[in-house]
Design a protein around this motif. Structure first.
Motif, PDB file in Angstrom:
ATOM      1  N   VAL A  17       0.834  -1.212   0.000  1.00  0.00           N
ATOM      2  CA  VAL A  17       0.000   0.000   0.000  1.00  0.00           C
ATOM      3  C   VAL A  17       0.863   1.254   0.000  1.00  0.00           C
ATOM      4  CG1 VAL A  17      -1.699   1.348   1.314  1.00  0.00           C
ATOM      5  CG2 VAL A  17      -1.989  -1.126   1.070  1.00  0.00           C
ATOM      6  N   GLU A  18       1.858   1.310   0.858  1.00  0.00           N
ATOM      7  CA  GLU A  18       2.685   2.515   0.977  1.00  0.00           C
ATOM      8  C   GLU A  18       3.413   2.835  -0.339  1.00  0.00           C
ATOM      9  OE1 GLU A  18       6.318   3.999   3.806  1.00  0.00           O
ATOM     10  OE2 GLU A  18       4.700   2.832   4.728  1.00  0.00           O
ATOM     11  N   ARG A  19       3.981   1.819  -0.954  1.00  0.00           N
ATOM     12  CA  ARG A  19       4.682   2.016  -2.234  1.00  0.00           C
ATOM     13  C   ARG A  19       3.702   2.451  -3.324  1.00  0.00           C
ATOM     14  NH1 ARG A  19       7.143  -3.153  -4.374  1.00  0.00           N
ATOM     15  NH2 ARG A  19       5.238  -3.235  -5.579  1.00  0.00           N
ATOM     16  N   SER A  20       2.501   1.879  -3.330  1.00  0.00           N
ATOM     17  CA  SER A  20       1.495   2.234  -4.328  1.00  0.00           C
ATOM     18  C   SER A  20       0.995   3.659  -4.143  1.00  0.00           C
ATOM     19  CB  SER A  20       0.336   1.232  -4.278  1.00  0.00           C
ATOM     20  OG  SER A  20       0.799  -0.060  -4.585  1.00  0.00           O
ATOM     21  N   GLU A  30      -4.275  12.721  -4.014  1.00  0.00           N
ATOM     22  CA  GLU A  30      -4.153  13.074  -2.598  1.00  0.00           C
ATOM     23  C   GLU A  30      -4.756  11.976  -1.740  1.00  0.00           C
ATOM     24  OE1 GLU A  30      -5.874  16.915  -1.974  1.00  0.00           O
ATOM     25  OE2 GLU A  30      -4.497  17.867  -3.392  1.00  0.00           O
ATOM     26  N   VAL A  31      -4.079  11.673  -0.639  1.00  0.00           N
ATOM     27  CA  VAL A  31      -4.534  10.620   0.270  1.00  0.00           C
ATOM     28  C   VAL A  31      -5.718  11.127   1.077  1.00  0.00           C
ATOM     29  CG1 VAL A  31      -3.892   9.158   2.222  1.00  0.00           C
ATOM     30  CG2 VAL A  31      -2.220   9.633   0.413  1.00  0.00           C
ATOM     31  N   GLN A  32      -6.823  10.384   1.048  1.00  0.00           N
ATOM     32  CA  GLN A  32      -8.002  10.688   1.851  1.00  0.00           C
ATOM     33  C   GLN A  32      -8.027   9.820   3.108  1.00  0.00           C
ATOM     34  OE1 GLN A  32     -10.149  13.272   0.722  1.00  0.00           O
ATOM     35  NE2 GLN A  32      -8.355  13.439  -0.595  1.00  0.00           N
ATOM     36  N   ILE A  33      -7.658   8.544   2.948  1.00  0.00           N
ATOM     37  CA  ILE A  33      -7.623   7.566   4.040  1.00  0.00           C
ATOM     38  C   ILE A  33      -6.444   6.650   3.768  1.00  0.00           C
ATOM     39  CG2 ILE A  33      -8.819   5.620   5.136  1.00  0.00           C
ATOM     40  CD1 ILE A  33     -11.458   6.801   4.023  1.00  0.00           C
ATOM     41  N   GLN A  34      -5.708   6.286   4.816  1.00  0.00           N
ATOM     42  CA  GLN A  34      -4.643   5.300   4.629  1.00  0.00           C
ATOM     43  C   GLN A  34      -4.369   4.558   5.926  1.00  0.00           C
ATOM     44  OE1 GLN A  34      -0.948   6.786   3.005  1.00  0.00           O
ATOM     45  NE2 GLN A  34       0.041   4.791   3.120  1.00  0.00           N
ATOM     46  N   ASN A  35      -4.250   3.238   5.799  1.00  0.00           N
ATOM     47  CA  ASN A  35      -3.766   2.408   6.894  1.00  0.00           C
ATOM     48  C   ASN A  35      -2.905   1.311   6.275  1.00  0.00           C
ATOM     49  OD1 ASN A  35      -5.518   0.143   6.212  1.00  0.00           O
ATOM     50  ND2 ASN A  35      -7.184   1.280   7.180  1.00  0.00           N
ATOM     51  N   ALA A  36      -2.533   0.308   7.034  1.00  0.00           N
ATOM     52  CA  ALA A  36      -1.622  -0.718   6.533  1.00  0.00           C
ATOM     53  C   ALA A  36      -2.207  -1.547   5.391  1.00  0.00           C
ATOM     54  CB  ALA A  36      -1.201  -1.633   7.673  1.00  0.00           C
ATOM     55  N   LEU A  50      -6.842   1.435  -2.952  1.00  0.00           N
ATOM     56  CA  LEU A  50      -5.740   0.484  -3.029  1.00  0.00           C
ATOM     57  C   LEU A  50      -5.876  -0.493  -1.870  1.00  0.00           C
ATOM     58  CD1 LEU A  50      -2.924   3.107  -3.698  1.00  0.00           C
ATOM     59  CD2 LEU A  50      -4.139   1.711  -5.401  1.00  0.00           C
ATOM     60  N   LEU A  51      -6.145  -1.740  -2.185  1.00  0.00           N
ATOM     61  CA  LEU A  51      -6.401  -2.756  -1.169  1.00  0.00           C
ATOM     62  C   LEU A  51      -5.275  -3.779  -1.162  1.00  0.00           C
ATOM     63  CD1 LEU A  51      -8.310  -4.017   0.912  1.00  0.00           C
ATOM     64  CD2 LEU A  51      -9.426  -5.217  -0.979  1.00  0.00           C
ATOM     65  N   LYS A  52      -4.598  -3.909  -0.030  1.00  0.00           N
ATOM     66  CA  LYS A  52      -3.508  -4.866   0.082  1.00  0.00           C
ATOM     67  C   LYS A  52      -4.071  -6.285  -0.003  1.00  0.00           C
ATOM     68  CE  LYS A  52       0.444  -6.257   2.788  1.00  0.00           C
ATOM     69  NZ  LYS A  52       1.278  -5.962   3.949  1.00  0.00           N
ATOM     70  N   MET A  53      -3.520  -7.044  -0.959  1.00  0.00           N
ATOM     71  CA  MET A  53      -3.967  -8.422  -1.158  1.00  0.00           C
ATOM     72  C   MET A  53      -2.762  -9.289  -1.487  1.00  0.00           C
ATOM     73  SD  MET A  53      -7.410  -7.948  -3.446  1.00  0.00           S
ATOM     74  CE  MET A  53      -7.896  -9.638  -3.255  1.00  0.00           C
ATOM     75  N   ASP A  54      -2.867 -10.546  -1.139  1.00  0.00           N
ATOM     76  CA  ASP A  54      -1.864 -11.519  -1.547  1.00  0.00           C
ATOM     77  C   ASP A  54      -2.210 -11.924  -2.978  1.00  0.00           C
ATOM     78  OD1 ASP A  54      -0.191 -13.627  -2.019  1.00  0.00           O
ATOM     79  OD2 ASP A  54      -0.750 -14.754  -0.223  1.00  0.00           O
TER      80      ASP A  54
END
Length: 83
Positions: A17-20, A30-36, A50-54
């Motif tokens: 997520v952070e790299r994306s 612009e970032v509206q919401i962000q977590n891990a 952007l949703l972190k997925m395997d």
């Protein structure tokens, strides 16, 4: 009358997520919401989720994890128009 369709946003699977987020910020998002595990970015009226997925769990069809958001003012009229 032709009913219009509006593009609202898209959600994409990502492995980092952070790299994306850093990638899309280069283009003015612009970032509206962000977590891990999730980030919501905005540019003008549109958004990218952007949703972190395997992604290894989607080996044959990673596109299945993509979500596109559209809207219209009158869904019934759009349905009739498309029939």
């Amino acid at each position: 009358m032709t009913e219009s369709i509006r593009f609202e946003g898209i959600s994409l699977p990502v492995s980092d997520v952070e790299r994306s987020v850093a990638f899309y910020q280069q283009f003015g998002f612009e970032v509206q919401i962000q977590n891990a595990n999730f980030a919501l970015l905005q540019l003008g009226e549109g958004t990218i989720g952007l949703l972190k997925m395997d992604l290894s769990k989607w080996p044959n069809a990673p596109r299945g994890a993509i979500h596109i958001e559209l809207s219209t003012k009158n869904l019934d009229a759009l349905h009739e128009q498309l029939e």
